[in-house]
Design a protein around this motif. Structure first.
Motif, PDB file in Angstrom:
ATOM      1  N   LEU A   1       8.217   1.983  10.419  1.00  0.00           N
ATOM      2  CA  LEU A   1       7.064   1.789   9.543  1.00  0.00           C
ATOM      3  C   LEU A   1       6.879   0.309   9.240  1.00  0.00           C
ATOM      4  O   LEU A   1       7.839  -0.389   8.927  1.00  0.00           O
ATOM      5  CB  LEU A   1       7.280   2.561   8.238  1.00  0.00           C
ATOM      6  CG  LEU A   1       6.135   2.576   7.231  1.00  0.00           C
ATOM      7  CD1 LEU A   1       4.970   3.402   7.762  1.00  0.00           C
ATOM      8  CD2 LEU A   1       6.613   3.152   5.897  1.00  0.00           C
ATOM      9  N   HIS A   2       5.629  -0.167   9.380  1.00  0.00           N
ATOM     10  CA  HIS A   2       5.333  -1.546   9.000  1.00  0.00           C
ATOM     11  C   HIS A   2       5.043  -1.594   7.512  1.00  0.00           C
ATOM     12  O   HIS A   2       4.171  -0.889   7.000  1.00  0.00           O
ATOM     13  CB  HIS A   2       4.142  -2.095   9.786  1.00  0.00           C
ATOM     14  CG  HIS A   2       4.016  -3.584   9.712  1.00  0.00           C
ATOM     15  ND1 HIS A   2       3.438  -4.227   8.647  1.00  0.00           N
ATOM     16  CD2 HIS A   2       4.423  -4.570  10.561  1.00  0.00           C
ATOM     17  CE1 HIS A   2       3.470  -5.536   8.843  1.00  0.00           C
ATOM     18  NE2 HIS A   2       4.071  -5.774   9.995  1.00  0.00           N
ATOM     19  N   LEU A   3       5.765  -2.435   6.821  1.00  0.00           N
ATOM     20  CA  LEU A   3       5.742  -2.464   5.367  1.00  0.00           C
ATOM     21  C   LEU A   3       4.383  -2.865   4.801  1.00  0.00           C
ATOM     22  O   LEU A   3       3.972  -2.379   3.747  1.00  0.00           O
ATOM     23  CB  LEU A   3       6.821  -3.447   4.876  1.00  0.00           C
ATOM     24  CG  LEU A   3       7.047  -3.575   3.384  1.00  0.00           C
ATOM     25  CD1 LEU A   3       7.508  -2.257   2.801  1.00  0.00           C
ATOM     26  CD2 LEU A   3       8.077  -4.663   3.109  1.00  0.00           C
TER      27      LEU A   3
ATOM     28  N   PRO B   1       0.848  -1.196   0.000  1.00  0.00           N
ATOM     29  CA  PRO B   1       0.000   0.000   0.000  1.00  0.00           C
ATOM     30  C   PRO B   1       0.881   1.243   0.000  1.00  0.00           C
ATOM     31  O   PRO B   1       2.074   1.175   0.281  1.00  0.00           O
ATOM     32  CB  PRO B   1      -0.775  -0.127   1.318  1.00  0.00           C
ATOM     33  CG  PRO B   1       0.082  -0.969   2.182  1.00  0.00           C
ATOM     34  CD  PRO B   1       0.769  -1.939   1.265  1.00  0.00           C
ATOM     35  N   LYS B   2       0.286   2.376  -0.330  1.00  0.00           N
ATOM     36  CA  LYS B   2       1.041   3.621  -0.263  1.00  0.00           C
ATOM     37  C   LYS B   2       1.405   3.910   1.185  1.00  0.00           C
ATOM     38  O   LYS B   2       0.594   3.732   2.092  1.00  0.00           O
ATOM     39  CB  LYS B   2       0.245   4.754  -0.889  1.00  0.00           C
ATOM     40  CG  LYS B   2       0.092   4.572  -2.405  1.00  0.00           C
ATOM     41  CD  LYS B   2      -0.487   5.789  -3.082  1.00  0.00           C
ATOM     42  CE  LYS B   2      -0.496   5.600  -4.597  1.00  0.00           C
ATOM     43  NZ  LYS B   2      -1.032   6.799  -5.296  1.00  0.00           N
ATOM     44  N   LEU B   3       2.629   4.349   1.406  1.00  0.00           N
ATOM     45  CA  LEU B   3       3.206   4.395   2.747  1.00  0.00           C
ATOM     46  C   LEU B   3       3.360   5.812   3.293  1.00  0.00           C
ATOM     47  O   LEU B   3       4.171   6.046   4.180  1.00  0.00           O
ATOM     48  CB  LEU B   3       4.562   3.679   2.737  1.00  0.00           C
ATOM     49  CG  LEU B   3       4.476   2.192   2.360  1.00  0.00           C
ATOM     50  CD1 LEU B   3       5.857   1.610   2.156  1.00  0.00           C
ATOM     51  CD2 LEU B   3       3.718   1.415   3.421  1.00  0.00           C
ATOM     52  N   GLY B   4       2.583   6.759   2.779  1.00  0.00           N
ATOM     53  CA  GLY B   4       2.590   8.113   3.334  1.00  0.00           C
ATOM     54  C   GLY B   4       3.450   9.060   2.536  1.00  0.00           C
ATOM     55  O   GLY B   4       4.358   8.663   1.797  1.00  0.00           O
TER      56      GLY B   4
ATOM     57  N   GLY C   1       1.306  -0.320   6.957  1.00  0.00           N
ATOM     58  CA  GLY C   1       1.474   1.124   6.967  1.00  0.00           C
ATOM     59  C   GLY C   1       1.495   1.727   8.356  1.00  0.00           C
ATOM     60  O   GLY C   1       1.564   2.957   8.496  1.00  0.00           O
ATOM     61  N   GLU C   2       1.447   0.895   9.405  1.00  0.00           N
ATOM     62  CA  GLU C   2       1.488   1.417  10.778  1.00  0.00           C
ATOM     63  C   GLU C   2       2.817   2.128  11.014  1.00  0.00           C
ATOM     64  O   GLU C   2       3.872   1.650  10.616  1.00  0.00           O
ATOM     65  CB  GLU C   2       1.310   0.279  11.778  1.00  0.00           C
ATOM     66  CG  GLU C   2       1.276   0.733  13.218  1.00  0.00           C
ATOM     67  CD  GLU C   2       1.055  -0.407  14.183  1.00  0.00           C
ATOM     68  OE1 GLU C   2       1.143  -0.181  15.394  1.00  0.00           O
ATOM     69  OE2 GLU C   2       0.798  -1.542  13.709  1.00  0.00           O
TER      70      GLU C   2
END
Length: 413
Positions: free
Chosen positions: A157-159, A119-122, A162-163
Motif C-alpha cells: 500500500l502506498h501511504l 487519506p483513508k486507506l481502505g 492509497g494505491e
C-alpha cells in the motif's frame, strides 16, 4: 486536495481535522494558495530551471512537496530533481479496527509541532498491521483474528496515494517473519521476501503468479534479521551471517561468516512477578534483539540490543565486520544515524530533524502480549548512551497505537 496541517503551539494542541486528507499530489499546499498582489513586479514561475533544480535538490521531503506545488513550471522542474529523503518520519497507525479511523498520522521531525493525516486507506487497513516499509510503501499483513485456516492475504500500500498491490494468498502458521519489501517507484517492480517457517524462505516479485520457496536460502534456520540493499540480501541468526546476491535470475550465496564470537547468546531465565502485579500483565522480561545493518559505505554492522529484566532502559552495542569471522566494536557512527527498522544508515550531518551518531528504533513487547499493538519508538544517542523520546507531547496527544520510523518518498508523475 489540500492537506490539513495540524499546526499548533506548544501550549495548545489541535484536534485532528476530519476533512481534506493528505495526498501525494496536494501535500503541503500553503505556498500554492498565496496570491501575488503585484504580478508586474516579479514572476517566480520564470526563474531559470537550472537554478530551481539546484534549490530543489537541497530541499527536504516536506519543503520539496510545498515547492513543487507553487506553479506548473516549478512542478515540471521537480520531476528531474532528487529531494533529500534522508530524514526519518514517524508513522502512527490506527488503534483497533474502527473503519472510521483507517488512516495514519505522520510526524516530520523538521516541523516540531506539526502532524499530518493521510487519506483513508481502505476498510482492510484497520484490520491489518504493517510488517515492513520501503519509502512510502507499506507491506500489510492481516491480523490473526481476521484470517481463515492460517491463510495470509498480504498487500502493498502506498501511504500517500492509497494505491494498492494485492499479493497472492499463502498458508503458514506464523505468517511472514523477517519480511523484506523492495519496490521500484517508477516501474512498480516489487520484491517481497520473508521466512514462512523456521527453516525456509519465500519470495514474490512482480510477474509471479504465486509465492516461491527459495532453495538457495536453505541453511538460514531461525533467521531473525534480514536486510535487502543493492540487490543483496543479508541474513542473520545467532550463529551465522549469510549474504545472497539477487542481481541474477537465481539468488546466489556469496558470503558466510560466524557471528558467535561477537554476539551475546541469550539464555532462558526465570520471570519473577512483582508484588501486586496481575499474572500475565505487564511482566518485564529480559529482551535481546540483534539486527544486521548496512551502512552508507557498504560495511556490515550488527546492532546488539538488550533490555534487562524489569527495566525500561535499552542498551546497544555495535559490531563491524572486518573479514571472515573477524569483528570489531564500534563506539561511534560519526556523521551517520542507524534506522534500525530498515537496517540502513543515513547521513545526518548538518540536517535539521535527525541526530547523527544515533539509533532510530521501534520496539515491541512479547508476541503473547500483542506485540503489534503496543510498540513504541525511540532514539538512542550513542554520545550520551541514553534513550530519547521523539516529542512525546505530540505523539501522545492522538489516539494511535503502533508506530515506526520510515523514509518518506513521493510518486513521480
Amino acid at each position: 486536495m489540500e492537506l490539513p496541517v495540524l499546526s499548533n503551539t506548544f501550549m495548545r494542541l489541535p484536534v485532528p481535522h476530519e476533512s481534506g486528507p493528505l495526498t501525494d499530489d496536494g501535500l503541503l499546499l500553503p505556498l500554492a494558495k498565496k496570491r501575488n498582489p503585484h504580478p508586474q513586479c516579479y514572476c517566480w514561475s520564470q526563474l531559470p530551471s537550472d537554478l530551481l533544480q539546484l534549490v530543489f535538490d537541497r530541499l527536504g521531503f516536506a519543503d520539496f512537496q510545498r515547492a513543487k506545488s507553487v506553479c506548473s513550471s516549478w512542478q515540471s522542474v521537480s520531476r528531474n530533481s532528487q529531494p533529500n529523503n534522508q530524514i526519518p518520519w514517524m508513522i502512527r497507525f490506527p488503534k483497533g479496527n474502527d473503519p472510521d479511523h483507517n488512516y495514519c498520522l505522520l510526524f516530520n521531525p523538521e516541523e516540531k509541532y506539526n502532524m499530518y493525516k493521510t487519506p483513508k486507506l481502505g476498510n482492510d487497513f484497520s484490520k491489518s498491521f504493517c510488517v515492513a516499509t520501503y519509502r512510502s510503501w507499506l507491506l500489510m499483513q492481516p491480523q490473526y483474528e481476521y484470517m481463515h485456516d492460517h491463510q495470509f492475504n498480504l498487500y502493498i500500500l502506498h501511504l500517500l496515494t492509497g494505491e494498492r498491490i494485492n499479493l497472492p494468498a499463502f498458508k503458514t502458521y506464523y505468517g511472514l517473519t523477517c519480511p523484506i519489501l523492495w519496490i521500484d517507484e517508477k516501474t512498480e517492480d516489487h520484491l517481497v521476501i520473508g521466512m514462512a517457517g523456521e527453516d525456509y524462505a519465500v519470495s514474490f516479485k512482480k510477474g509471479d503468479k504465486s509465492w516461491r520457496q527459495i532453495p538457495t536460502l536453505s541453511g538460514i534456520e531461525e533467521c531473525f534479521s534480514m536486510v535487502f540493499k543493492d540487490h543483496k540480501l543479508y541474513c542473520l541468526n545467532y550463529a551465522k551471517l549469510k549474504i545472497f546476491d539477487f542481481s541474477g535470475d537465481t539468488p546466489l550465496r556469496v558470503f558466510k561468516t560466524s557471528v558467535s564470537g561477537c554476539l551475546h547468546q541469550p539464555s532462558i531465565g526465570v520471570v519473577m512477578r512483582l508484588p501486586g502485579e496481575i499474572p500475565g500483565k505487564d511482566r518485564r522480561v529480559a529482551h535481546f534483539k540483534n539486527n544486521v545493518v548496512v551502512n552508507l559505505a557498504g560495511d556490515v554492522l550488527i546492532a546488539e540490543c538488550h533490555r534487562p529484566c524489569f527495566s525500561n532502559i535499552w542498551e546497544f552495542k555495535i559490531h563491524k565486520m572486518l573479514g571472515n569471522n573477524e569483528w570489531e566494536r564500534v563506539v561511534s557512527l560519526g556523521d551517520e544515524a542507524i534506522l534500525l527498522d530498515l537496517g540502513i544508515t543515513v547521513l545526518a550531518k548538518d540536517l535539521l530533524g535527525i541526530k547523527s551518531n544515533s539509533i532510530y528504533f521501534s520496539t515491541a513487547y512479547s508476541f503473547f502480549e500483542d506485540q503489534y499493538d503496543k510498540n513504541e519508538i525511540f532514539i538512542f544517542n550513542l554520545d550520551s548512551n541514553k534513550v530519547e523520546l521523539p516529542h512525546r507531547f505530540v505523539s501522545s496527544s492522538y489516539p494511535r497505537s503502533r508506530s515506526r520510523w520510515f523514509l518518506p518518498s513521493f510518486k513521480r508523475e
